[in-house]
Scaffold this motif. Structure first.
Motif, PDB file in Angstrom:
ATOM      1  N   ALA A 228       0.816  -1.216   0.000  1.00 18.12           N
ATOM      2  CA  ALA A 228       0.000   0.000   0.000  1.00 18.12           C
ATOM      3  C   ALA A 228       0.845   1.259   0.000  1.00 18.12           C
ATOM      4  O   ALA A 228       0.802   2.059   0.935  1.00 18.12           O
ATOM      5  N   PRO A 229       1.649   1.484  -1.027  1.00 21.09           N
ATOM      6  CA  PRO A 229       2.542   2.653  -1.042  1.00 21.09           C
ATOM      7  C   PRO A 229       1.766   3.958  -0.905  1.00 21.09           C
ATOM      8  O   PRO A 229       0.736   4.153  -1.547  1.00 21.09           O
ATOM      9  N   ASN A 230       2.282   4.852  -0.042  1.00 22.39           N
ATOM     10  CA  ASN A 230       1.616   6.136   0.172  1.00 22.39           C
ATOM     11  C   ASN A 230       2.295   7.259  -0.609  1.00 22.39           C
ATOM     12  O   ASN A 230       2.194   8.422  -0.256  1.00 22.39           O
ATOM     13  N   TYR A 231       2.998   6.894  -1.673  1.00 19.41           N
ATOM     14  CA  TYR A 231       3.641   7.854  -2.565  1.00 19.41           C
ATOM     15  C   TYR A 231       3.182   7.545  -3.989  1.00 19.41           C
ATOM     16  O   TYR A 231       2.468   6.572  -4.219  1.00 19.41           O
ATOM     17  N   ALA A 232       3.590   8.324  -4.956  1.00 18.21           N
ATOM     18  CA  ALA A 232       3.160   8.149  -6.351  1.00 18.21           C
ATOM     19  C   ALA A 232       1.647   8.076  -6.449  1.00 18.21           C
ATOM     20  O   ALA A 232       1.086   7.297  -7.235  1.00 18.21           O
ATOM     21  N   LEU A 233       0.962   8.903  -5.671  1.00 19.33           N
ATOM     22  CA  LEU A 233      -0.495   8.838  -5.643  1.00 19.33           C
ATOM     23  C   LEU A 233      -1.131   9.394  -6.914  1.00 19.33           C
ATOM     24  O   LEU A 233      -2.297   9.112  -7.194  1.00 19.33           O
ATOM     25  N   ASP A 234      -0.381  10.185  -7.694  1.00 21.20           N
ATOM     26  CA  ASP A 234      -0.914  10.667  -8.968  1.00 21.20           C
ATOM     27  C   ASP A 234      -1.159   9.514  -9.932  1.00 21.20           C
ATOM     28  O   ASP A 234      -2.164   9.486 -10.647  1.00 21.20           O
ATOM     29  N   SER A 235      -0.225   8.555  -9.968  1.00 17.19           N
ATOM     30  CA  SER A 235      -0.366   7.410 -10.873  1.00 17.19           C
ATOM     31  C   SER A 235      -1.037   6.225 -10.199  1.00 17.19           C
ATOM     32  O   SER A 235      -1.642   5.389 -10.876  1.00 17.19           O
TER      33      SER A 235
END
Length: 304
Positions: free
Chosen positions: A133-140
């Motif tokens: 559940a990565p909380n970065y790269a939320l744009d993609s």
């Protein structure tokens, strides 16, 4: 368990008898199977899209489960109700793979990168990689889809190569295959995948954006969801809410032998091997033995 090489040698060995003695018809799509007890014919007839008709004593049907789901009208007369229900009941997955290769496996320590040994050092990355559940790269990736990868640089020198194999499934598979399918060239498809996965491979040890070793040089992505002959998916699975999955698999495994129609493929394999290449092979081997038994034949001195 991971096959560090390909299945080429295994396939060559198991296919040898068929290659030497059978007739193959490539680029031929079957669209009808008459099993000999309908009004149109009294024998077992297979029809192709080109209008060709082929007559057989027995037919072993190995179409993927997804294809069977989409083409229930292929069989005349219709499949028995319980078999048709079993085909509908079992789920069909959408696992996809994306391979991204580099000049060097920058995520491995210099010594391991050169020698391909299995002794990991501090900060080294070997084997399976998972980003929850990565909380970065939320744009993609606004849905925070998990990222799972196997790095392929840790094998023995004969099989090692600087490649990351990403596995995707569910909505992520649907999104990526859909976006890739829209692009008009291999270059554009690769560029899209490089950029989409960059937030994840760039977090591996020793990544340096300015280093040529950390820039992708090749990419390959499966698109089973876009493949009609694959049934627009990958392999069978058990979805939440399934009530009689064991009985469904056994029903497909049984086929319709009294009509000369047998089914093989990963979806009819022993339970321990469902969804695998091994299971697909075992299913065909089992059907072959059952057909031999029906004709009173023996295998290696024993009743099949």
């Amino acid at each position: 368990m991971f096959c560090s090489d390909t299945y080429r040698k295994i396939l060559a060995a198991v296919a040898k008898p068929a290659v030497e003695r059978a007739t193959f018809k490539y680029k031929t799509i079957v669209n009808k199977v008459h099993t000999g007890d309908d009004e149109l014919c009294e024998s077992l007839i297979v029809q192709t899209e080109s209008g060709e008709t082929l007559e057989f004593d027995e037919v072993v049907f190995t179409a993927p489960l997804g294809w069977l789901k989409q083409h229930p009208d292929t069989f005349s007369p219709a499949l028995p109700a319980r078999l048709a229900q079993a085909i509908r009941n079992i789920g069909y997955g959408c696992l996809e793979k994306v391979y991204i290769s580099f000049d060097k496996a920058f995520w491995r320590s210099p010594d391991n990168n050169n020698n391909n040994n299995n002794n990991t050092e501090e900060g080294d990355t070997q084997g399976f990689i998972q980003l929850l559940a990565p909380n970065y790269a939320l744009d993609s990736n606004p849905h925070r889809w998990n990222q799972e990868a196997v790095e392929l640089a840790s094998f023995t020198p004969a099989d090692s190569h600087p490649t990351l194999l990403f596995y995707t499934y569910g909505d992520q598979s649907k999104y990526l295959t859909g976006e890739v399918h829209k692009l008009s060239s291999k270059e554009k498809k690769d560029a899209f995948l490089y950029e989409w996965f960059k937030p994840y491979y760039s977090r591996l040890p020793r990544y340096n954006e300015d280093s040529p070793d950390c820039r992708p040089v090749g990419c390959y992505a499966t698109e089973w969801l876009n493949d009609d002959l694959a049934g627009n998916g990958s392999y069978s699975n058990f979805q939440v809410g399934l009530e009689e999955g064991d009985r469904d698999i056994k029903t497909m495994r049984e086929g319709v032998p009294d009509r000369g129609l047998w089914f093989a493929g990963e979806h009819t394999s022993p339970f321990v091997a469902l969804g695998t290449v091994t299971g697909a092979y075992w299913s065909g081997e089992s059907v072959g033995k059952r057909i031999a038994l029906a004709y009173g034949r023996t295998v290696e001195g024993k009743v099949a």
